[in-house]
Design a protein around this motif. Structure first.
Motif, PDB file in Angstrom:
ATOM      1  N   ARG A   1       6.713   0.355  -6.024  1.00  0.00           N
ATOM      2  CA  ARG A   1       7.375  -0.947  -6.112  1.00  0.00           C
ATOM      3  C   ARG A   1       8.249  -0.987  -7.362  1.00  0.00           C
ATOM      4  O   ARG A   1       7.759  -0.979  -8.484  1.00  0.00           O
ATOM      5  N   ASP A   2       9.548  -1.013  -7.159  1.00  0.00           N
ATOM      6  CA  ASP A   2      10.534  -1.187  -8.232  1.00  0.00           C
ATOM      7  C   ASP A   2      11.884  -1.433  -7.560  1.00  0.00           C
ATOM      8  O   ASP A   2      11.930  -1.734  -6.360  1.00  0.00           O
ATOM      9  N   ALA A   3      12.983  -1.305  -8.299  1.00  0.00           N
ATOM     10  CA  ALA A   3      14.298  -1.608  -7.725  1.00  0.00           C
ATOM     11  C   ALA A   3      14.684  -0.659  -6.599  1.00  0.00           C
ATOM     12  O   ALA A   3      15.512  -0.998  -5.754  1.00  0.00           O
ATOM     13  N   ALA A   4      14.099   0.545  -6.559  1.00  0.00           N
ATOM     14  CA  ALA A   4      14.395   1.503  -5.496  1.00  0.00           C
ATOM     15  C   ALA A   4      13.495   1.329  -4.281  1.00  0.00           C
ATOM     16  O   ALA A   4      13.841   1.770  -3.185  1.00  0.00           O
ATOM     17  N   PHE A   5      12.333   0.697  -4.473  1.00  0.00           N
ATOM     18  CA  PHE A   5      11.350   0.525  -3.399  1.00  0.00           C
ATOM     19  C   PHE A   5      10.874  -0.938  -3.409  1.00  0.00           C
ATOM     20  O   PHE A   5       9.766  -1.236  -3.838  1.00  0.00           O
ATOM     21  N   SER A   6      11.731  -1.811  -2.947  1.00  0.00           N
ATOM     22  CA  SER A   6      11.455  -3.243  -3.081  1.00  0.00           C
ATOM     23  C   SER A   6      11.342  -3.974  -1.753  1.00  0.00           C
ATOM     24  O   SER A   6      11.118  -5.179  -1.731  1.00  0.00           O
ATOM     25  N   PHE A   7      11.488  -3.259  -0.638  1.00  0.00           N
ATOM     26  CA  PHE A   7      11.468  -3.924   0.668  1.00  0.00           C
ATOM     27  C   PHE A   7      10.019  -4.002   1.155  1.00  0.00           C
ATOM     28  O   PHE A   7       9.573  -3.231   2.019  1.00  0.00           O
ATOM     29  N   ILE A   8       9.305  -4.956   0.584  1.00  0.00           N
ATOM     30  CA  ILE A   8       7.878  -5.112   0.838  1.00  0.00           C
ATOM     31  C   ILE A   8       7.617  -6.538   1.303  1.00  0.00           C
ATOM     32  O   ILE A   8       7.844  -7.487   0.548  1.00  0.00           O
ATOM     33  N   TYR A   9       7.156  -6.693   2.524  1.00  0.00           N
ATOM     34  CA  TYR A   9       6.734  -8.016   2.952  1.00  0.00           C
ATOM     35  C   TYR A   9       5.447  -8.384   2.213  1.00  0.00           C
ATOM     36  O   TYR A   9       4.456  -7.638   2.273  1.00  0.00           O
ATOM     37  N   PRO A  10       5.408  -9.533   1.515  1.00  0.00           N
ATOM     38  CA  PRO A  10       4.132  -9.964   0.921  1.00  0.00           C
ATOM     39  C   PRO A  10       3.020 -10.016   1.954  1.00  0.00           C
ATOM     40  O   PRO A  10       1.864  -9.705   1.658  1.00  0.00           O
ATOM     41  N   ALA A  11       3.361 -10.388   3.192  1.00  0.00           N
ATOM     42  CA  ALA A  11       2.356 -10.462   4.256  1.00  0.00           C
ATOM     43  C   ALA A  11       1.748  -9.100   4.559  1.00  0.00           C
ATOM     44  O   ALA A  11       0.583  -9.008   4.973  1.00  0.00           O
ATOM     45  N   ASN A  12       2.515  -8.017   4.367  1.00  0.00           N
ATOM     46  CA  ASN A  12       1.964  -6.690   4.602  1.00  0.00           C
ATOM     47  C   ASN A  12       0.893  -6.343   3.579  1.00  0.00           C
ATOM     48  O   ASN A  12      -0.144  -5.768   3.897  1.00  0.00           O
ATOM     49  N   VAL A  13       1.161  -6.684   2.321  1.00  0.00           N
ATOM     50  CA  VAL A  13       0.159  -6.454   1.276  1.00  0.00           C
ATOM     51  C   VAL A  13      -1.087  -7.285   1.566  1.00  0.00           C
ATOM     52  O   VAL A  13      -2.223  -6.804   1.454  1.00  0.00           O
ATOM     53  N   GLN A  14      -0.882  -8.538   1.965  1.00  0.00           N
ATOM     54  CA  GLN A  14      -2.017  -9.410   2.283  1.00  0.00           C
ATOM     55  C   GLN A  14      -2.816  -8.864   3.470  1.00  0.00           C
ATOM     56  O   GLN A  14      -4.050  -8.960   3.491  1.00  0.00           O
ATOM     57  N   THR A  15      -2.133  -8.274   4.439  1.00  0.00           N
ATOM     58  CA  THR A  15      -2.832  -7.704   5.588  1.00  0.00           C
ATOM     59  C   THR A  15      -3.709  -6.536   5.161  1.00  0.00           C
ATOM     60  O   THR A  15      -4.872  -6.426   5.582  1.00  0.00           O
ATOM     61  N   LEU A  16      -3.177  -5.651   4.326  1.00  0.00           N
ATOM     62  CA  LEU A  16      -3.973  -4.520   3.839  1.00  0.00           C
ATOM     63  C   LEU A  16      -5.209  -5.011   3.090  1.00  0.00           C
ATOM     64  O   LEU A  16      -6.311  -4.470   3.259  1.00  0.00           O
ATOM     65  N   GLN A  17      -5.027  -6.043   2.280  1.00  0.00           N
ATOM     66  CA  GLN A  17      -6.162  -6.586   1.535  1.00  0.00           C
ATOM     67  C   GLN A  17      -7.172  -7.242   2.468  1.00  0.00           C
ATOM     68  O   GLN A  17      -8.385  -7.113   2.287  1.00  0.00           O
ATOM     69  N   ALA A  18      -6.669  -7.942   3.497  1.00  0.00           N
ATOM     70  CA  ALA A  18      -7.572  -8.565   4.465  1.00  0.00           C
ATOM     71  C   ALA A  18      -8.358  -7.525   5.256  1.00  0.00           C
ATOM     72  O   ALA A  18      -9.466  -7.789   5.718  1.00  0.00           O
ATOM     73  N   LEU A  19      -7.799  -6.324   5.383  1.00  0.00           N
ATOM     74  CA  LEU A  19      -8.483  -5.230   6.063  1.00  0.00           C
ATOM     75  C   LEU A  19      -9.480  -4.518   5.154  1.00  0.00           C
ATOM     76  O   LEU A  19     -10.117  -3.556   5.582  1.00  0.00           O
ATOM     77  N   GLY A  20      -9.578  -4.963   3.898  1.00  0.00           N
ATOM     78  CA  GLY A  20     -10.561  -4.414   2.977  1.00  0.00           C
ATOM     79  C   GLY A  20     -10.028  -3.458   1.948  1.00  0.00           C
ATOM     80  O   GLY A  20     -10.790  -2.958   1.104  1.00  0.00           O
ATOM     81  N   ALA A  21      -8.719  -3.176   1.960  1.00  0.00           N
ATOM     82  CA  ALA A  21      -8.155  -2.204   1.028  1.00  0.00           C
ATOM     83  C   ALA A  21      -7.908  -2.815  -0.343  1.00  0.00           C
ATOM     84  O   ALA A  21      -7.613  -4.016  -0.475  1.00  0.00           O
ATOM     85  N   GLU A  22      -7.993  -1.979  -1.364  1.00  0.00           N
ATOM     86  CA  GLU A  22      -7.507  -2.324  -2.704  1.00  0.00           C
ATOM     87  C   GLU A  22      -6.075  -1.805  -2.803  1.00  0.00           C
ATOM     88  O   GLU A  22      -5.809  -0.640  -2.475  1.00  0.00           O
ATOM     89  N   VAL A  23      -5.142  -2.648  -3.212  1.00  0.00           N
ATOM     90  CA  VAL A  23      -3.728  -2.273  -3.302  1.00  0.00           C
ATOM     91  C   VAL A  23      -3.316  -2.197  -4.770  1.00  0.00           C
ATOM     92  O   VAL A  23      -3.540  -3.142  -5.527  1.00  0.00           O
ATOM     93  N   VAL A  24      -2.740  -1.062  -5.160  1.00  0.00           N
ATOM     94  CA  VAL A  24      -2.256  -0.870  -6.531  1.00  0.00           C
ATOM     95  C   VAL A  24      -0.794  -0.449  -6.464  1.00  0.00           C
ATOM     96  O   VAL A  24      -0.357   0.173  -5.487  1.00  0.00           O
ATOM     97  N   PHE A  25      -0.023  -0.809  -7.480  1.00  0.00           N
ATOM     98  CA  PHE A  25       1.418  -0.542  -7.485  1.00  0.00           C
ATOM     99  C   PHE A  25       1.781   0.433  -8.605  1.00  0.00           C
ATOM    100  O   PHE A  25       1.107   0.502  -9.630  1.00  0.00           O
ATOM    101  N   PHE A  26       2.887   1.154  -8.394  1.00  0.00           N
ATOM    102  CA  PHE A  26       3.418   2.041  -9.429  1.00  0.00           C
ATOM    103  C   PHE A  26       4.929   2.139  -9.249  1.00  0.00           C
ATOM    104  O   PHE A  26       5.470   1.782  -8.193  1.00  0.00           O
ATOM    105  N   SER A  27       5.626   2.610 -10.280  1.00  0.00           N
ATOM    106  CA  SER A  27       7.081   2.653 -10.270  1.00  0.00           C
ATOM    107  C   SER A  27       7.598   4.086 -10.378  1.00  0.00           C
ATOM    108  O   SER A  27       7.525   4.696 -11.444  1.00  0.00           O
ATOM    109  N   PRO A  28       8.143   4.640  -9.300  1.00  0.00           N
ATOM    110  CA  PRO A  28       8.790   5.946  -9.399  1.00  0.00           C
ATOM    111  C   PRO A  28       9.997   5.943 -10.342  1.00  0.00           C
ATOM    112  O   PRO A  28      10.251   6.952 -11.008  1.00  0.00           O
TER     113      PRO A  28
END
Length: 460
Positions: free
Chosen positions: A260-287
């Protein structure tokens, strides 16, 4: 039928809501929606904003204006149950709901007009009247009456030359096509720059907040901006969502790293919420910051603008090495569009220069001057129909045979390839995870551990 991923009650709530639409793209829908959100937020009201259709750029400006993440609403991609669930959740938390339309009011299948009519949300029409006088009335009349029974809130003129021009426009309205809510002036200081995929990202402009406040100041001078809060209740809408069960924890205990940064920014917030609702821990980093991939069971490389940051990505040696180690260990990678381009051997930019990428996926891509593909797509998997869209200016030459293809939802569309290379799955397809949560979960599970399809009643 798709559904949301959070448990819902069937309670009905009433909340003022507007759908801001226009005759076409480029009329100022995003600007007016953001200005409305900013005006009300400055007055201490809780505003939740949504964007019709698949879009990653407009929501960034709408989030800046409202102070809250912006979800997308699309009757085909989300499904009506998911749309209703998201609006009902917002009604519990907000004083006002604003929805920005997509393209023109009647464009698309289904259109913003259909969403407004199906949910009973009044339409505020925004019309670029910079080169109009009497024709303004004809355009508004057509928008108002083309679909019988369309909920209607009125019209706001945009890019108007002055007070005299505004009076001409107001006079052009027929009885029943108003109310007239005023006019915004033509002002380059309020304009937002664009590039090949749409608006420039809000985070890239140091004066983004100042531009937004200037828009809000202009809107406050209109009849709509001066409207008393008690009068907003005329647009209160009953929002109800049927109860929906929470999904099984198919990703319980798994850690998913997301670029997640200016090169990788096309992220639906709902997608992150779905992963979390499925039980995943989501962490971000910047290439772009050359951050190494954090310890993770799976990696998601979303879309964005790798073509604008190709040299920086090439130089991101620590990131590349850590992603390579992840792939060599057989851990899953889901790479969407721009995320896929970063994994390729090379990317030829618009100026003809070829830049080496990370070389973890065979093949190369070439940026084109014109749009290559655009439209809604579905990927039919054993675990459900994962819906989403495609939107890209590049073409990829890939030596791999496709693992699968998406199915375009429109007759003029063409399938998008899904490629598999080791533990990497990649495509131009941008997925809306909540449309088939178990199918989305498989993207982040080892391929040798892919579960069989769930019974129909367990799909979400």
């Amino acid at each position: 039928m798709t559904t949301g991923v959070a448990a819902m009650s069937a309670a009905t709530l009433r909340c003022p809501a507007l759908l801001i639409a226009a005759p076409a793209s480029g009329q100022g829908k995003t600007s007016v929606t953001a200005a409305l959100a900013r005006v009300q937020a400055r007055r201490g009201r809780r505003v939740r904003v949504f964007k019709c259709g698949p879009d990653f750029l407009d929501p960034q400006w709408l989030e800046l204006a409202s102070g809250h993440p912006v979800d997308n609403l699309d009757l085909w991609m989300n499904g009506e149950a998911d749309v209703r669930a998201r609006l009902a959740r917002a009604a519990r938390q907000a004083d006002l709901i604003l929805i920005e339309g997509v393209m023109g009011l009647y464009d698309g299948e289904p259109s913003a007009a259909e969403l407004a009519q199906r949910l009973g949300i009044p339409v505020l029409a925004v019309v670029d009247a910079g080169a109009m006088a009497g024709t303004f009335g004809a355009v508004v009349h057509g928008l108002r009456h083309y679909r019988p029974g369309l909920p209607w809130a009125g019209v706001l003129a945009n890019r108007v030359a002055g007070a005299g021009h505004a009076r001409m426009l107001q006079t052009a309205l027929r009885d029943g096509d108003g109310p007239w809510w005023g006019a915004l002036p033509r002002d380059e200081g309020m304009a937002w720059p664009e590039r090949h995929l749409g608006l420039t990202q809000a985070a890239e402009l140091p004066d983004a907040q100042a531009r937004l406040d200037r828009l809000a100041d202009a809107l406050e001078a209109t009849s709509l901006g001066e409207l008393a809060w008690t009068e907003w209740q005329r647009w209160a809408v009953a929002l109800e969502a049927p109860a929906a069960p929470a999904p099984p924890p198919w990703l319980a205990g798994r850690r998913i790293a997301v670029a997640r940064d200016a090169a990788f920014s096309f992220i639906y917030p709902a997608n992150v919420q779905t992963l979390q609702a499925l039980g995943a821990e989501v962490v971000f980093f910047s290439p772009l910051a050359d951050e190494p991939l954090p310890p993770a069971d799976a990696l998601w490389l979303p879309g964005g603008y790798p073509e604008l940051h190709a040299d920086a990505l090439t130089a991101a040696g620590r990131t590349r090495a850590s992603v390579q180690h992840h792939v060599q260990a057989g851990r899953p990678v889901w790479a969407e569009c721009g995320g896929m381009l970063a994994l390729l051997q090379a990317l030829t930019l618009a100026d003809g220069r070829s830049v080496p990428m990370w070389g973890l996926l065979p093949g190369e891509a070439v940026m084109r001057a014109r749009l290559v593909a655009l439209g809604p797509h579905a990927w039919v998997m054993p675990w459900g129909e994962l819906r989403g869209h495609t939107f890209h200016y590049s073409e990829t030459q890939m030596p791999l045979p496709p693992h699968a293809h998406t199915t375009p939802a429109r007759a003029h569309g063409r399938p998008e390839a899904i490629w598999r290379h080791g533990s990497v799955m990649a495509s131009y397809f941008h997925a809306w995870f909540a449309s088939a949560a178990q199918a989305a979960a498989q993207l982040f599970l080892p391929q040798d551990a892919w579960a069989p399809a769930a019974p129909q009643e367990a799909a979400v």
